[in-house]
Design an enzyme around this catalytic site. Structure first.
Site, mmCIF file in Angstrom:
data_model
loop_
_atom_site.group_PDB
_atom_site.id
_atom_site.type_symbol
_atom_site.label_atom_id
_atom_site.label_comp_id
_atom_site.label_asym_id
_atom_site.label_seq_id
_atom_site.Cartn_x
_atom_site.Cartn_y
_atom_site.Cartn_z
ATOM 1 N N TYR A 128 0.629 -1.358 -0.034
ATOM 2 C CA TYR A 128 -0.111 -0.173 0.143
ATOM 3 C C TYR A 128 1.035 1.163 -0.103
ATOM 4 C CZ TYR A 128 -4.240 -2.677 1.326
ATOM 5 O OH TYR A 128 -5.147 -3.606 1.345
ATOM 6 N N TYR A 167 -0.653 -10.246 0.125
ATOM 7 C CA TYR A 167 0.542 -9.990 1.092
ATOM 8 C C TYR A 167 0.139 -10.520 2.533
ATOM 9 C CZ TYR A 167 -2.916 -6.433 2.681
ATOM 10 O OH TYR A 167 -4.303 -5.823 3.131
ATOM 11 N N ARG A 177 -3.150 -12.019 3.164
ATOM 12 C CA ARG A 177 -4.474 -11.581 2.590
ATOM 13 C C ARG A 177 -4.485 -12.090 1.209
ATOM 14 N NH1 ARG A 177 -7.995 -8.065 4.062
ATOM 15 N NH2 ARG A 177 -9.245 -9.786 3.606
ATOM 16 N N HIS A 180 -7.508 -8.316 -2.870
ATOM 17 C CA HIS A 180 -8.620 -7.597 -2.406
ATOM 18 C C HIS A 180 -8.606 -5.995 -2.760
ATOM 19 C CE1 HIS A 180 -6.542 -7.059 1.093
ATOM 20 N NE2 HIS A 180 -7.162 -5.910 1.189
ATOM 21 N N HIS A 182 -11.046 -2.617 -1.187
ATOM 22 C CA HIS A 182 -11.803 -2.239 -0.282
ATOM 23 C C HIS A 182 -12.719 -1.219 -1.011
ATOM 24 C CE1 HIS A 182 -9.144 -3.240 3.252
ATOM 25 N NE2 HIS A 182 -8.092 -3.181 2.375
#
Lengths: 262, 208
Positions: A128, A167, A177, A180, A182
């Protein structure tokens, strides 16, 4: 199964005289808590200290819950729904280009028009752009990882981006995870406010993710998985995934002159 | 056999995660991307009403402030009217007040602040006056579905005592968990609040 909303036509849409239903005739359908994750889900360790233990106080919808913020095109910039361009400095972001599209509908299958949908994600390496993210995957200089869109009058939205990478995270030592995106959605009243995540069809990390499996209902979990939508792909450019979002149903009747109120 | 009663099911909630700022307040994540940003300042110079600061913290089960929480507030204007087409009450609308804002907590202190106005009292369906309040929605890592609560004001004692929602709370001691305390600091009106996710002082959260 992904919820596919029928295109409903209300016979009253052509009515000449605008009608205003009395205040407070509506309210939203009661939330079915059995399809949502419980607050306290020990497999997802962060929920242990952050979950209320007292019973929630049930509140009949009042004007405070039926209403919510109204957004318009003035709130958005022209590139807000294009994650391939909205942070590009000297080239395209690295990764598999995709389109994500779908409809925001309510539990009656009615499109939720002119509502704000915001989305954010990791880059193709699973990192991120956030000053607190220290994962070893590189930051992509041409990828911000966020965007937003308003739904049209039928509740339809779309954006393009690159497919995020999976990640690892500190839950169990080997917790990863699944890829995905959000999603944050407003709806027309504050009681419809929802944050969720979209996953990608076929990802082997889906059944072992401690966050995804907080959802107790298998069908509800499946509805967060977006299928590959080859029909919506752009030839020699990008694949597409379809993600429909269902917000709480509304008891009031749909009137064209006050669609934002529905 | 009767016709089937078919409704779609609401999409399940998921945690906003620790990096909720990227999508909703990118400046806090450390970058600038949108032309127009949403913020914790709800007022413009032309907004009518008493200027107030809401300042508070959200505490976990150990009493530690959440430093990655995001709050949104939604409130009526100074005339007790929401800026939304479904509110057709008598109070005048104020175009300079959307009534909505969002804020992340400070990464060090966990402090959350909003610059807004004190809302007016609204009237409920039964015609009862409701004490002025701000609706609050809370998301963060570890919060699986957004939490709804309200903030009331400590200088509205009579209105609070008659408020139909506060009176729904069985234990009088728990009603105080929703009341923000008014103080004055350097000429500014500050209402401070604490939201406890757990413990004996657990805040009252609503199933709305």
């Amino acid at each position: 199964m992904n919820a596919q909303a029928p295109a409903l036509r209300d016979p009253r849409l052509n009515r000449p005289e605008p009608l205003t239903p009395p205040l407070g005739d509506g309210g939203f359908f009661q939330r079915d808590r059995s399809i949502h994750p419980p607050a306290h889900a020990p497999g997802y360790k962060s929920s242990v200290l952050r979950s209320p233990r007292q019973a929630l106080l049930s509140l009949e919808n009042s004007i405070s819950e039926i209403t919510g913020p109204v957004f318009g095109h003035n709130d958005l910039g022209p590139l807000d729904n294009d994650l391939i361009r909205n942070y590009a400095k000297d080239g395209d972001p690295i990764g598999e280009r995709i389109v994500v599209h779908g409809r925001v509908v309510d539990e009656t299958g009615r499109g939720v028009p002119n509502t704000l949908v915001e989305f954010w994600q990791a880059n193709a390496g699973g990192r991120y752009r956030h000053k607190k993210d220290t994962y070893l995957a590189p930051i992509d200089p041409n990828f911000g990882g966020c965007g937003r869109a308003l739904t049209d009058e039928t509740g339809y939205y779309y954006f393009r981006t690159v497919k995020p990478g999976p990640y690892p995270w500190r839950n169990y030592v080997n917790s990863w995870r699944p890829a995905h995106i959000h999603f944050s959605v407003f709806g027309s009243g504050f009681a419809q406010r929802l944050i969720t995540q979209m996953y990608f069809e076929g990802d082997p990390l889906i059944p072992v993710c401690p966050i995804l499996t907080t959802i107790p209902d298998k069908d509800a979990l499946d509805r967060l998985v977006a299928p590959l939508d080859l029909n919506a792909s752009t030839p020699f450019d990008s694949l597409a995934y379809r993600f429909d979002i269902v917000l709480r149903g509304q008891r009031s009747t749909y009137f064209e002159n006050r669609t934002a109120g529905n | 056999m009767p016709q089937p009663l078919t409704y779609l099911k609401e999409t399940a909630s998921q945690t906003a995660g620790p990096y909720v700022h990227i999508g909703l307040i990118p400046a806090m994540a450390g970058f600038d991307i949108f032309e127009k940003n949403f913020s914790n300042v709800l007022v413009t110079p032309n907004t009518e009403g008493e200027r107030i600061t809401l300042e508070g913290k959200v505490l976990d089960g150990t009493g530690t402030p959440l430093r990655d929480v995001l709050l949104e507030i939604w409130q009526a204007n100074a005339n007790g009217r929401y800026n939304h087409p479904a509110d057709r009450s008598a109070g005048a609308l104020n175009e300079e007040f959307r009534g909505w804002g969002r804020a992340g907590s400070d990464f060090e202190s966990g402090l959350v602040t909003f610059e807004t106005i004190k809302p007016g009292a609204i009237t409920d369906k039964a015609g009862r006056k409701c004490a002025p309040h701000v609706n609050v929605w809370i998301v963060a890592r570890g919060i699986n579905i957004g939490l709804n609560t309200r903030l009331y004001f400590s200088d509205e004692e009579a209105a609070n005592a008659a408020d139909p929602v506060l009176n729904l709370i069985e234990q009088p001691s728990r009603r105080s968990t929703l009341i923000a305390k008014r103080t004055e600091r350097a000429g500014k009106i500050v209402y401070s609040f604490t939201i406890n996710l757990q413990g004996p002082e657990e805040t009252v959260f609503f199933d709305v």
